[in-house]
Design a protein around this motif. Structure first.
Motif, PDB file in Angstrom:
ATOM      1  N   ILE A 267      68.285  56.914   9.089  1.00  0.00           N
ATOM      2  CA  ILE A 267      67.511  55.900   9.806  1.00  0.00           C
ATOM      3  C   ILE A 267      66.061  55.954   9.344  1.00  0.00           C
ATOM      4  O   ILE A 267      65.557  57.022   8.941  1.00  0.00           O
ATOM      5  CB  ILE A 267      67.611  56.038  11.337  1.00  0.00           C
ATOM      6  N   ASN A 312      68.596  54.395  22.658  1.00  0.00           N
ATOM      7  CA  ASN A 312      68.404  55.739  22.092  1.00  0.00           C
ATOM      8  C   ASN A 312      69.368  56.767  22.688  1.00  0.00           C
ATOM      9  O   ASN A 312      68.958  57.841  23.129  1.00  0.00           O
ATOM     10  CB  ASN A 312      66.948  56.204  22.234  1.00  0.00           C
ATOM     11  N   GLU A 313      70.639  56.408  22.726  1.00  0.00           N
ATOM     12  CA  GLU A 313      71.676  57.371  23.100  1.00  0.00           C
ATOM     13  C   GLU A 313      72.016  58.218  21.877  1.00  0.00           C
ATOM     14  O   GLU A 313      72.404  57.705  20.835  1.00  0.00           O
ATOM     15  CB  GLU A 313      72.918  56.642  23.638  1.00  0.00           C
ATOM     16  N   CYS A 314      71.873  59.524  22.054  1.00  0.00           N
ATOM     17  CA  CYS A 314      72.063  60.492  20.972  1.00  0.00           C
ATOM     18  C   CYS A 314      73.374  60.295  20.215  1.00  0.00           C
ATOM     19  O   CYS A 314      73.404  60.270  18.985  1.00  0.00           O
ATOM     20  CB  CYS A 314      72.040  61.884  21.609  1.00  0.00           C
ATOM     21  N   TYR A 317      73.967  57.356  17.372  1.00  0.00           N
ATOM     22  CA  TYR A 317      73.384  57.257  16.033  1.00  0.00           C
ATOM     23  C   TYR A 317      74.518  57.182  15.010  1.00  0.00           C
ATOM     24  O   TYR A 317      74.492  56.335  14.111  1.00  0.00           O
ATOM     25  CB  TYR A 317      72.521  58.487  15.710  1.00  0.00           C
TER      26      TYR A 317
ATOM     27  N   TYR B  27      62.521  63.912  10.410  1.00  0.00           N
ATOM     28  CA  TYR B  27      62.070  62.598   9.944  1.00  0.00           C
ATOM     29  C   TYR B  27      60.667  62.649   9.354  1.00  0.00           C
ATOM     30  O   TYR B  27      60.337  61.899   8.435  1.00  0.00           O
ATOM     31  CB  TYR B  27      62.205  61.549  11.058  1.00  0.00           C
ATOM     32  N   GLY B 181      69.075  65.933  18.791  1.00  0.00           N
ATOM     33  CA  GLY B 181      69.791  64.844  18.133  1.00  0.00           C
ATOM     34  C   GLY B 181      69.137  63.487  18.275  1.00  0.00           C
ATOM     35  O   GLY B 181      69.622  62.499  17.722  1.00  0.00           O
ATOM     36  N   VAL B 182      68.057  63.404  19.018  1.00  0.00           N
ATOM     37  CA  VAL B 182      67.389  62.128  19.297  1.00  0.00           C
ATOM     38  C   VAL B 182      65.983  62.164  18.695  1.00  0.00           C
ATOM     39  O   VAL B 182      65.323  63.200  18.725  1.00  0.00           O
ATOM     40  CB  VAL B 182      67.304  61.931  20.833  1.00  0.00           C
TER      41      VAL B 182
END
Lengths: 351, 309
Positions: A267, A312-314, A317, B27, B181-182
């Motif tokens: 992403i 933004n739910e883990c 992705y 990132y 994970g976010v």
């Protein structure tokens, strides 16, 4: 295949809009079969911990009340994916909560079978079989999300009056918890999640909570939600009439993926700070959607204002979903009451 | 007031993905590598993804926690077929950015981490490193988007176990709350601002400026507290109490609630007044830490400047 049993006046495959029209009289009470068995499932995703700990607590509690007379409904408490729970992972081989389509449940039996496929068939045998008269009357599947969604009931139908009345009951009993009803317009044949195994079913999704973490406030909301649901089922079974009313339903329309690098598929942007945590706040065309890691704003290019959720739910992705978008509509839910034994027999004779 | 001189700090390393599911650093490093960032004024920059397989799998680690592999003893051990991946990788990173304790080591190593705890921006380092403390003072004076705090760990260099201890100076930049994970834009931006300010400080330092001394507050660990657990299964039987949840760095007094059992009862804090942090950090359940308790200290910094020839 079994349709949800309803009186003749209501056509089986309805949409809320039809009911609000002239096919139904305002004061007619829909009679529905009693809900003898309710399944409460947790740990379908092994790292969504509220349900894991709630199911463990309920199992402890049940050991203590086993001598007491079991009055309906009988409650089955299930840890859906024990191996994933043990490793505190969403799944071992494949997402259990996508394994309940009719095709996946039947599927070829030869060759190596993912753990979750075997498990879904075990659960289907125990709580279903899906679509048969032997299926439990109600499945409540407990989930958490990293999105700021409060408490959501997620169902495949916008005319399952049982689910909609339970939702209204929860809203009245828990006024401090933001609560929404989400509808995925997927046919029974294609429905893929554990809650589709029961004659009625929904996922109870509560967030925000990081995966692998248990927060007291989220746990308390889930515990209260399950308790109020079970209370409602008792009231329903004992003959209470639940008055008709309007319910706002969010129907999923589409998903939006993150912008990704063409080669690596990594992403290249995050949910924009002005959208983050704003689940169910209307997203208008040209509103900020993403912020690239170099600081640029990308805007929503759809033509219709829609309601975002699962922002933004883990776990999404990897499914290519940054957020989902829904339309909101008002559904007229009729008054309902449990069928008497005679009404049940009469209906059986008709079929 | 005392004035301390240091050689120019011209080699800067930034590491992300030391834990593969702590996404800000992942990132940030990817973006820096995409933009080919390798110099900022007098400072050369190396950006490294510390644990690539864990990043690919979006897991904290594959075999063992990479960020516990940097003690002198572990770094100097022999690599065999049985050596876990992360121990091998630690030795590679030590060769590339260190060796730890030698003149070849990078001048400053910043390692980017996230936590599920509500800790804002924390700079974590070993002992009273004047450079690290001055960078903290500088960041705290410039950042308005989040509270900025410093945590000073007590280990001597040989026992220092985390990646940033490889550099001559090292700072672990911990930003939260963010689920594993976010990636949250606000948290990413905080981490990025901290890195940019660190680079700014280095460049200003190298060009001959003196940074005035003064007093700063920091936190040092006293002890950690585990969850109440079932004696047979080892499973936790309580969650962090709602009055403690999200209240990192708010003083905890005897009698204040700390846990709430799933069955409803409360457990209270016993002992002295202390400051809790890492409250409900996801990765610490398995390390048997529900929260850490620290005391607040005041550190008097000397002024610092670059050694002039």
């Amino acid at each position: 295949m079994m349709q949800p049993r309803q009186t003749r006046a209501t056509p089986p495959q309805c949409s809320g809009r039809e009911v609000a029209g002239d096919k139904m009289e305002v004061d007619e009470v829909v009679r529905l079969p009693r809900l003898s068995r309710v399944a409460v499932c947790g740990g379908t995703h092994g790292n969504e911990l509220s349900g894991v700990y709630l199911v463990r607590e309920l199992l402890k509690g049940r050991k203590q009340v086993m001598e007491e007379e079991e009055r309906p409904p009988s409650v089955l408490t299930v840890l859906a994916n024990p191996r994933a729970v043990q490793q505190c992972r969403r799944y071992i081989d494949t997402d259990l909560n996508r394994c309940f389509t009719h095709a996946a449940l039947k599927g070829p039996s030869s060759g190596p079978v993912p753990y979750e496929t075997t498990r879904s068939r075990e659960l289907n045998a125990a709580l279903g079989p899906k679509g048969s008269p032997g299926a439990v009357e109600l499945v409540c599947d407990l989930h958490n999300t990293t999105a700021n969604m409060g408490l959501c009931l997620i169902a495949y139908s916008d005319c399952d009056w049982i689910c909609l009345h339970i939702f209204r009951h929860l809203q009245r009993k828990m006024p401090d918890v933001p609560m929404r009803y989400i509808h995925f317009d997927v046919s029974n044949k294609e429905s893929y999640s554990l809650d589709s195994v029961g004659k009625h079913g929904f996922a109870m999704e509560i967030g925000p909570q990081p995966h692998g973490v248990v927060r007291s406030d989220v746990y308390a909301a889930m515990k209260a939600g399950v308790q109020h649901m079970l209370d409602w089922v008792c009231f329903f079974n004992s003959g209470s009439t639940f008055e008709g009313e309007y319910v706002d339903v969010f129907t999923m329309i589409k998903h939006i993926d993150y912008p990704r690098d063409g080669e690596t598929r990594n992403i290249t942007a995050a949910i924009h700070p002005q959208l983050q945590d704003r689940d169910f706040c209307l997203l208008h065309p040209e509103d900020p959607l993403f912020q690239t890691f170099s600081g640029e704003t990308l805007r929503y290019k759809g033509s219709e204002a829609l309601y975002p959720f699962f922002i933004n739910e883990c776990a999404y992705y990897e499914k290519g979903i940054a957020l989902s978008l829904a339309r909101k509509r008002r559904v007229m839910v009729p008054a309902i009451r449990v069928q008497t034994e005679r009404e049940e027999e009469e209906e059986e004779e008709e079929e | 007031m005392e004035h301390v001189c240091f050689c120019p700090l011209s080699r800067f390393a930034i590491c992300g993905g030391t834990h593969g599911n702590e996404m800000s650093g992942v990132y940030m490093v990817r973006e820096m590598q995409k933009q080919k960032v390798d110099q900022m004024g007098s400072v050369s920059i190396t950006s490294i993804l510390s644990n690539p397989p864990a990043v690919d799998a979006c897991r904290r680690y594959m075999g063992t926690d990479l960020n516990r592999c940097f003690t002198d003893a572990l770094l100097s051990g022999a690599t065999t077929d049985d050596t876990p991946y992360e121990l091998r990788r630690a030795r590679e990173l030590n060769a590339q950015l260190g060796p730890k304790g030698s003149p070849e080591a990078v001048d400053l190593l910043c390692d980017i981490h996230n936590t599920t705890a509500n800790m804002g921006l924390c700079l974590i380092f070993y002992s009273f490193d004047w450079i690290a403390l001055h960078i903290y003072k500088y960041i705290q004076s410039k950042m308005t988007s989040a509270p900025v705090r410093a945590i000073c760990l007590n280990e001597p260099s040989s026992e220092a176990y985390s990646l940033e201890s490889i550099g001559k100076h090292g700072i672990s930049i911990e930003v939260g709350p963010q689920p594993t994970g976010v990636v949250r834009a606000d948290i990413f931006n905080m981490a990025k601002e901290a890195v940019d300010l660190s680079l700014e400080w280095l460049h200003t330092f190298n060009s001959g400026s003196t940074f005035e001394g003064g007093e700063v507050e920091a936190y040092t660990p006293v002890r950690s507290v585990d969850y109440p657990r079932d004696p047979t299964t080892g499973e936790i039987t309580a969650a962090i109490h709602p009055q403690l949840q999200d209240n990192d760095f708010n003083i905890l007094r005897p009698g204040d609630p700390v846990f709430q059992f799933f069955s409803g009862e409360t457990v209270k804090h016993e002992g002295e007044d202390l400051y809790p942090l890492f409250v409900n950090e996801c990765a610490y359940y398995e390390k048997k830490v529900a929260f850490q308790l620290t005391k607040k200290i005041t550190v008097t910094l000397p002024s610092v400047g670059v050694k002039k020839d």
